[in-house]
Structure formats: C-alpha cells, structure tokens
Scaffold this motif. Structure first.
Motif, PDB file in Angstrom:
ATOM      1  N   VAL A  62       0.710  -1.183  -0.014  1.00  0.00           N
ATOM      2  CA  VAL A  62       0.011  -0.038  -0.042  1.00  0.00           C
ATOM      3  C   VAL A  62       0.738   1.241   0.105  1.00  0.00           C
ATOM      4  O   VAL A  62       0.484   2.030  -0.688  1.00  0.00           O
ATOM      5  N   GLY A  93       1.313   3.732  -3.346  1.00  0.00           N
ATOM      6  CA  GLY A  93       0.458   4.700  -3.055  1.00  0.00           C
ATOM      7  C   GLY A  93       0.056   5.895  -3.894  1.00  0.00           C
ATOM      8  O   GLY A  93      -0.995   6.502  -4.102  1.00  0.00           O
ATOM      9  N   HIS A  94       0.796   6.029  -4.978  1.00  0.00           N
ATOM     10  CA  HIS A  94       0.729   6.945  -6.043  1.00  0.00           C
ATOM     11  C   HIS A  94      -0.190   6.425  -7.219  1.00  0.00           C
ATOM     12  O   HIS A  94      -0.405   6.830  -8.045  1.00  0.00           O
ATOM     13  N   LEU A  95      -0.464   4.986  -7.416  1.00  0.00           N
ATOM     14  CA  LEU A  95      -1.315   4.270  -8.607  1.00  0.00           C
ATOM     15  C   LEU A  95      -2.602   3.788  -7.823  1.00  0.00           C
ATOM     16  O   LEU A  95      -3.444   3.799  -8.400  1.00  0.00           O
ATOM     17  N   THR A  96      -2.440   3.065  -6.586  1.00  0.00           N
ATOM     18  CA  THR A  96      -3.700   2.392  -6.360  1.00  0.00           C
ATOM     19  C   THR A  96      -4.188   3.093  -4.887  1.00  0.00           C
ATOM     20  O   THR A  96      -3.552   3.918  -4.296  1.00  0.00           O
ATOM     21  N   PRO A  97      -5.476   2.915  -4.577  1.00  0.00           N
ATOM     22  CA  PRO A  97      -5.944   3.502  -3.148  1.00  0.00           C
ATOM     23  C   PRO A  97      -4.956   3.292  -2.044  1.00  0.00           C
ATOM     24  O   PRO A  97      -4.437   2.361  -1.963  1.00  0.00           O
ATOM     25  N   GLY A  98      -4.825   4.330  -1.223  1.00  0.00           N
ATOM     26  CA  GLY A  98      -3.966   4.046  -0.177  1.00  0.00           C
ATOM     27  C   GLY A  98      -2.825   5.258  -0.220  1.00  0.00           C
ATOM     28  O   GLY A  98      -2.925   5.986  -0.904  1.00  0.00           O
ATOM     29  N   GLY A  99      -1.761   4.965   0.608  1.00  0.00           N
ATOM     30  CA  GLY A  99      -0.884   5.728   0.729  1.00  0.00           C
ATOM     31  C   GLY A  99       0.036   5.747   1.906  1.00  0.00           C
ATOM     32  O   GLY A  99      -0.038   4.733   2.384  1.00  0.00           O
ATOM     33  N   GLY A 100       0.880   6.538   2.341  1.00  0.00           N
ATOM     34  CA  GLY A 100       1.763   6.477   3.282  1.00  0.00           C
ATOM     35  C   GLY A 100       1.137   6.085   4.577  1.00  0.00           C
ATOM     36  O   GLY A 100       1.369   5.350   5.457  1.00  0.00           O
ATOM     37  N   PHE A 101       0.054   7.283   5.089  1.00  0.00           N
ATOM     38  CA  PHE A 101      -0.587   6.934   6.043  1.00  0.00           C
ATOM     39  C   PHE A 101      -1.381   5.494   6.230  1.00  0.00           C
ATOM     40  O   PHE A 101      -1.145   4.789   7.283  1.00  0.00           O
ATOM     41  N   GLN A 102      -1.977   5.129   5.406  1.00  0.00           N
ATOM     42  CA  GLN A 102      -2.802   3.860   5.339  1.00  0.00           C
ATOM     43  C   GLN A 102      -2.019   2.519   5.363  1.00  0.00           C
ATOM     44  O   GLN A 102      -2.000   1.944   6.325  1.00  0.00           O
ATOM     45  N   PRO A 161      -3.341   1.705 -16.108  1.00  0.00           N
ATOM     46  CA  PRO A 161      -3.059   1.016 -14.785  1.00  0.00           C
ATOM     47  C   PRO A 161      -1.880   1.713 -13.941  1.00  0.00           C
ATOM     48  O   PRO A 161      -1.703   1.731 -12.884  1.00  0.00           O
ATOM     49  N   ASN A 212       5.534   9.287   0.191  1.00  0.00           N
ATOM     50  CA  ASN A 212       4.677   8.217   0.721  1.00  0.00           C
ATOM     51  C   ASN A 212       5.540   7.230   1.632  1.00  0.00           C
ATOM     52  O   ASN A 212       5.196   6.692   2.750  1.00  0.00           O
TER      53      ASN A 212
END
Lengths: 87, 83, 149
Positions: free
Chosen positions: C23, C27-36, C109, C122
């Motif tokens: 995740v 983070g810059h492609l799919t839902p989510g990121g550093g925090f999640q 994608p 991220n």
C-alpha cells in the motif's frame, strides 16, 4: 428533570433527521471548480494516477505537514506520559 | 431498492447495533470487541461508498490499532465495569 | 498468549506487513498511501508484540524513535526540494529523473516510476506512521511492568 432530557434528546434527533432530509441527494455533491481541475490536471501536473494522493501530497501538502505534526505531537505526548518505562 | 442499497442499509444497521452493544456490555473486553466489529463494518461502509482510501485507514487504525491499545489498557487495569 | 494465537500471528503477520508495504509502495497508483499503509504495517507490529509478549521488543524502542525522526525530516526535506518555485512543489514529476517518467493520459494501470516526489513522500510518511504508532503501542504495553499472560 428526566422528561426535559428526553425532550431535548427527541428535539436533537428530530433536528438531525430534518437536516438529513434537507441535504442534497445522495451521491451528487455540490459542484465546485476545483473538482474538475484536479481530475483533469492531476495526471499531467503531479505525475501520478492516484488523484487522491496527488491532492494529499502535492496540492494540499501543507495539510499533510500538519497531520504529520499532529501525529508527532501525539507520539511525543505518549512518550512523555509513559517515560518511566524507558528507564 | 438495488442490491447495493440493501447492503448499505444492512451495514449501517449493524454499525449502530455494534456501537449500542459496546455501550451496553459490562464486560469491557467484549465491549472492545463490539467496537472493533463496528469499526470494521464502518470500513466496509466506506468501501461501499467508493472511498477505499478511508476504508484502509479505518480498517488499520479503527479496527486493529485502537483495539490493541484498548486491550492493553484493559490488561493493565480491570476487566469489569463498576457502577 | 496461547499457542493458537502465536501460530496464527506467525503465519499472518508477514502477510499484513507485505500488504502494508504494498500500500505504501503503490500509494501513487492504487488507493492508499503512506498513512494507510503505515497503519496497516503498525497493526502487524502490534499483533506480533501482543501475541509474543513485550519483553523481547524492549530493544526496538530506540530504532523506532530514529525511524520516526528520519521520516519526519525526509518529508520536510522533500517539501523543501521545490522551494525554488513554492513549498511542496513537485519538481521531480515528469522530469525524466528519479520517479520522473511521463504519465500516459487517461485511465490506465499506471507506471511505478511516475509521481515525482509523491512515492518518496509516501515512504517518508509511511516510515513515520509505522514508527510512531508502533512506539505508542510498545510504550503502552511496557508501561507498569511486564505481566505476560
């Protein structure tokens, strides 16, 4: 006294339901200029496919800096309160 | 009503039921588990509302870490609620 | 904890850690990121710590503090990278350098080496969140002495 509380609770619940009925229809948020701008320009400007991440880390980077500061302060607070275990 | 709407209503009712259970239970460990279930269902609801970002954050923070912290706090104190 | 909990934790914790890393990394492609992703990975750390007892995790406190500081400093430094234009300007995006590949327009994608400073930020925020939440759980678990039940 009890009936005052029940009445206040009913009033709050009624106000909340009234506000829910008065809201915009679900799934159709109010129009704003920024939405279309972000969705159209984020891929070219921030260079990422995930528009949410490009908003969080690029367009609204100060918000994320504040969030990181809040997290840091929370961890520092916990470490200060529980600092006896470190010795 | 579509299947999506039915699923959403079921999820919301279960969230409220889990939250009420968390308030009503006297065993604090069981109340924490009820709160975790409500939090997990809330993350499912976020996913149904097409906000997977928030769903991942809610599943990680609300369902896992908050439960861990509450369980640790209950382990250090008492398990039963007192009047 | 009991042997059932330990066995399940031993199997499932690497998977949770790998998902958290995925995740963060995407983070810059799919839902989510550093925090999640950081929250997911920190929940794996909490699972390991609770199921195996906190005694053997006492030495990890100093590295966690170091990682938290490193993440915060890296995040601010990446923000200052664009100070020639504005604070938090994404100077690496579509520059051809690190993470600077041009993005194909429209729904696709995505490529991992796009995003400019976003993947680096991220990782910085992910490290910070893992270290911060992990040290909170660790401190709460170590508080008031060890009672391994």
């Amino acid at each position: 006294m009890k009936w005052v509380r029940v009445g206040a609770l009913l009033l709050v619940v009624g106000l909340l339901f009234g506000a829910a009925a008065w809201m915009r229809p679900f799934g159709r948020p109010s129009l704003a200029e920024m939405d279309a701008y972000f969705i159209q320009k984020a891929q070219a400007e921030a260079g990422a496919n995930n528009v949410v991440t490009s908003v969080v880390f690029d367009y609204r980077g100060f918000d994320t800096l504040g969030e990181a500061t809040v997290l840091f302060c929370a961890v520092v607070g916990v470490a200060l309160v529980l600092r006896r275990v470190l010795r | 009503m579509t299947l999506w709407g039915v699923l959403q209503v079921i999820t919301l009712v279960l969230i409220v039921a889990g939250a009420a259970l968390a308030v009503w239970l006297r065993d604090l460990l069981a109340a924490v588990i009820a709160l975790a279930a409500a939090s997990l269902l809330l993350s499912l609801e976020f996913y149904l509302l097409q906000a997977p970002d928030v769903a991942i954050a809610e599943a990680g923070i609300g369902a896992a870490l908050t439960t861990a912290i509450y369980v640790l706090a209950i382990r250090k104190t008492r398990r039963k609620e007192e009047e | 904890m009991t042997v059932v909990v330990r066995t399940v934790a031993r199997i499932i914790a690497p998977m949770i850690l790998a998902f958290g890393g995925y995740v963060i990394m995407h983070g810059h492609l799919t839902p989510g990121g550093g925090f999640q992703g950081g929250a997911v990975a920190a929940s794996a750390l909490a699972l390991l710590a609770i199921s195996f007892g906190f005694g053997r995790w006492k030495g990890i406190k100093a590295p966690l503090s170091f990682l938290e500081d490193l993440g915060a400093l890296a995040f601010v430094a990446l923000g200052f990278l664009g100070i020639g234009y504005t604070f938090f300007r994404n100077v690496l995006a579509a520059s051809g350098g690190l993470f600077g590949a041009p993005v194909p327009p429209g729904p696709n994608p995505g490529l991992l080496e796009t995003g400019g400073t976003l993947p680096l930020m991220n990782w910085a925020v992910g490290l910070k969140v893992i270290a911060g939440l992990g040290s909170v759980v660790l401190l709460l678990g170590l508080f008031g002495g060890e009672d391994d039940r």
